[in-house]
Scaffold this active site. Structure first.
Site, PDB file in Angstrom:
ATOM      1  N   GLY A 275       0.706  -1.220  -0.246  1.00 29.79           N
ATOM      2  CA  GLY A 275      -0.028   0.068   0.014  1.00 29.79           C
ATOM      3  C   GLY A 275       0.818   1.133   0.089  1.00 29.79           C
ATOM      4  O   GLY A 275       1.758   1.484   0.706  1.00 29.79           O
TER       5      GLY A 275
ATOM      6  N   ALA B 288      -0.913   7.025   2.242  1.00 28.33           N
ATOM      7  CA  ALA B 288      -0.313   7.979   3.166  1.00 28.33           C
ATOM      8  C   ALA B 288       0.650   7.301   3.967  1.00 28.33           C
ATOM      9  O   ALA B 288       1.822   7.584   3.977  1.00 28.33           O
ATOM     10  CB  ALA B 288      -1.614   8.478   4.116  1.00 28.33           C
TER      11      ALA B 288
ATOM     12  N   CYS C 208      -8.102  13.676   1.426  1.00 29.07           N
ATOM     13  CA  CYS C 208      -9.072  14.714   2.072  1.00 29.07           C
ATOM     14  C   CYS C 208      -9.311  15.813   1.185  1.00 29.07           C
ATOM     15  O   CYS C 208     -10.091  16.674   1.784  1.00 29.07           O
ATOM     16  CB  CYS C 208      -8.245  15.050   3.473  1.00 29.07           C
ATOM     17  SG  CYS C 208      -7.950  13.573   4.584  1.00 29.07           S
TER      18      CYS C 208
ATOM     19  N   GLY D  89      -1.951   3.049   9.090  1.00 29.52           N
ATOM     20  CA  GLY D  89      -3.163   3.726   8.116  1.00 29.52           C
ATOM     21  C   GLY D  89      -4.381   2.897   8.509  1.00 29.52           C
ATOM     22  O   GLY D  89      -4.692   2.592   9.763  1.00 29.52           O
ATOM     23  N   ASP D  90      -5.431   3.194   7.718  1.00 32.37           N
ATOM     24  CA  ASP D  90      -6.711   2.873   7.608  1.00 32.37           C
ATOM     25  C   ASP D  90      -7.012   1.654   8.038  1.00 32.37           C
ATOM     26  O   ASP D  90      -8.194   1.034   8.285  1.00 32.37           O
ATOM     27  CB  ASP D  90      -7.494   3.437   6.391  1.00 32.37           C
ATOM     28  CG  ASP D  90      -7.490   4.944   6.274  1.00 32.37           C
ATOM     29  OD1 ASP D  90      -7.070   5.578   7.072  1.00 32.37           O
ATOM     30  OD2 ASP D  90      -8.033   5.421   5.228  1.00 32.37           O
TER      31      ASP D  90
ATOM     32  N   GLY E 152      -5.536  10.872   7.763  1.00 27.02           N
ATOM     33  CA  GLY E 152      -4.306  10.797   7.048  1.00 27.02           C
ATOM     34  C   GLY E 152      -3.230  11.408   8.157  1.00 27.02           C
ATOM     35  O   GLY E 152      -2.082  10.996   7.856  1.00 27.02           O
TER      36      GLY E 152
END
Length: 540
Positions: free
Chosen positions: A7, A10, A42, A280-281, A299
């Site tokens: 990934g 960010a 964002c 991260g997410d 972020g």
């Protein structure tokens, strides 16, 4: 050392770049499913509304530019499909050729992000139904919105992104409706603050309908109507912003511990598997106040945690301080921000929370452009420790939020924070900073010097036995007796010292001053309505 990063938006790009700065001899490889890396997710709503004009501004770095800048190898359109933690290998699919390839690693970082939740309803695949998660999503949405054929839009989800999308669609002359199944918009805000924001959004032309479930989307080829548990809404465009889900299904069988699909990590960013990190997410961090696991798909969290993880991979042994649910959002005519615990959360965590709602000047009242902040501050009654802040205003609400973040992270108390040397000049603040002003008011309340009903208590009917007394600058509440604070030099005609009196002014300050004076003259049952008529609807 070979580090494989899955990934590259960010957290992934932050970790990879920091690893190369720490030691140029590292071999760092980023595998990214999409074509783009390091894009400004964002900023997507603001591209839709032409606040950001050039789509290239959304791309922080191209893979080629990033590789030259950092020394990291980037493979795009390459999707990780299996992780073998015992053999330290990742199998990935080349989405261009369909071929699988195995990548070995010494250290693995999983930062695969999350994807929008697709509601289990019919019609999600109709034309003009959008998610807004990638630059491609925003580009297609703006092209449609600019075409002139869209008159009405339905946004499903009243979180930050959903409301920002609604605002930017309105800027294009499109009438938006926002639907959410929750009781209120803006997760993380107390009900009375969220309710106030909903009212202001309604006034600005963005109706927010809460407590409603979307049951289907209908149309011949393209969307025409959104069906809900209450009624149907006509729509030429639908944006689904009802939450996100971590992209972790491929980790099944890897042995990596997860909670509801979100990877669990410790303060160093490590998973339960040696040499495997997550950020991260797709990953859990922890709440700085409670110490409990917390999901923070922001972020800011991705970048801060990512930087720490990169240093820890190199042996630094750093701990991440945790998150507070901090958020800030630009909405029509106002900005909103929050951090820390709500009243309900603070109570559930064993604190003895006390809150106050204030309406305070955001800068010197005589300076052009001066406005107000509405601040809800929460602290523990016993320790006076700051627990949370929620703020609404036309100005720099982030300033108030960031002071609160600093105070909470450093376990600051109200007296400590109220007396700090904040910056002051008329264009920027008031002589006593609005944050400090609110802290002083909350301390007065805790000490018993300021006796009040909160807006939530008032709305719940706790003041129904009290006579409303209008203490505004000029008479403002119909049928309520008016008392000019400056004329009170003894008992007030028509007001019994033993009578239950609810003192209401424009913001709360004059009512407090009146309460203080009435107490001196023997009035024993007065309460001030926090936020005054600025925040509350009051009838005598």
């Amino acid at each position: 050392m070979r580090v494989l990063v899955l990934g590259g938006v960010a957290a992934g790009t932050k970790i990879a770049a920091k690893l190369m700065r720490e030691d140029r001899s590292n071999e760092v490889i980023v595998l990214n499913k999409g074509k783009d890396i390091s894009y400004a997710g964002c900023g997507l709503p603001y591209y839709v509304g032409h606040v950001i004009e050039d789509k290239n501004q959304l791309i922080v770095n191209t893979p080629e530019k990033y590789s030259k800048l950092t020394g990291v190898s980037v493979l795009t359109q390459t999707e990780a499909v299996k992780v073998d933690t015992e053999g330290k290998k990742v199998t990935a699919l080349d989405l261009k050729t369909g071929e699988e390839k195995v990548y070995e690693y010494d250290k693995l970082v999983i930062s695969v992000g999350a994807s929008p939740i697709k509601p289990p309803i019919e019609g999600c695949d109709l034309e003009n139904v959008f998610f807004v998660r990638t630059p491609e999503d925003a580009i297609r949405l703006r092209e449609l919105a600019d075409g002139g054929e869209v008159k009405r839009a339905v946004v499903v989800g009243a979180g930050y992104i959903g409301l920002e999308i609604a605002e930017n669609l309105k800027l294009l002359g499109i009438r938006p409706f926002v639907l959410d199944m929750a009781e209120h918009a803006l997760p993380g805000f107390d009900a009375e603050i969220a309710g106030y924001v909903e009212g202001k959004l309604q006034e600005s032309g963005i109706p927010v309908v809460t407590g409603v479930t979307v049951t289907g989307i209908e149309g011949e080829g393209k969307v025409e109507k959104v069906l809900t548990s209450k009624k149907a809404y006509k729509a030429d465009l639908v944006v689904l912003s009802a939450g996100i889900r971590p992209n972790t299904a491929f980790l099944e069988g890897s042995g990596i511990e997860m909670f509801k699909g979100t990877i669990l990590t410790n303060e160093q960013g490590e998973t339960n598997i040696p040499d495997v990190y997550a950020a991260g997410d797709c990953a859990m961090v922890h709440n700085a106040l409670t110490g409990k696991p917390s999901w923070s798909p922001m972020g800011s969290t991705a970048n801060i945690d990512g930087r720490i993880i990169a240093q820890n991979i190199m042996g630094a042994g750093l701990g991440y301080g945790g998150v507070l649910g901090t958020a800030v959002c630009k909405l029509p005519g106002m900005n909103v921000g929050r951090t820390g615990l709500t009243m309900a959360q603070a109570t559930a965590e064993g604190f003895s929370p006390v809150s106050v709602v204030t309406v305070v000047d955001d800068k010197a009242h005589y300076f052009p452009g001066a406005s107000s902040f509405i601040i809800k501050m929460i602290a523990d009654k016993d320790s006076l420790r700051l627990l949370g802040v929620q703020v609404i205003g036309q100005g720099a609400v982030d300033k108030v939020v960031d002071i609160a973040v600093t105070g909470i992270m450093l376990k600051g108390t109200l007296p400590e924070l109220a007396n700090m040397d904040f910056a002051y000049a008329p264009p920027f603040s008031t002589a006593i900073h609005p944050f400090a002003n609110t802290a002083n008011i909350l301390m007065n309340k805790i000490k018993g010097n300021f006796e009040t009903f909160t807006p939530a208590e008032f709305e719940a009917g706790e003041a129904k036995e009290y006579k409303v007394v209008d203490a505004c600058l000029v008479p403002s509440i119909e049928r309520a007796p008016y008392v000019d604070l400056t004329t009170v030099e003894g008992p007030v005609d028509g007001l019994d010292p033993q009578e239950k009196l609810l003192l209401v002014c424009n913001k709360g300050k004059r009512a407090y001053l009146l309460q203080n004076r009435l107490k001196y003259y023997g009035y024993t049952n007065t309460k001030v309505l926090e936020g005054g008529i600025t925040f509350n609807d009051v009838e005598a």
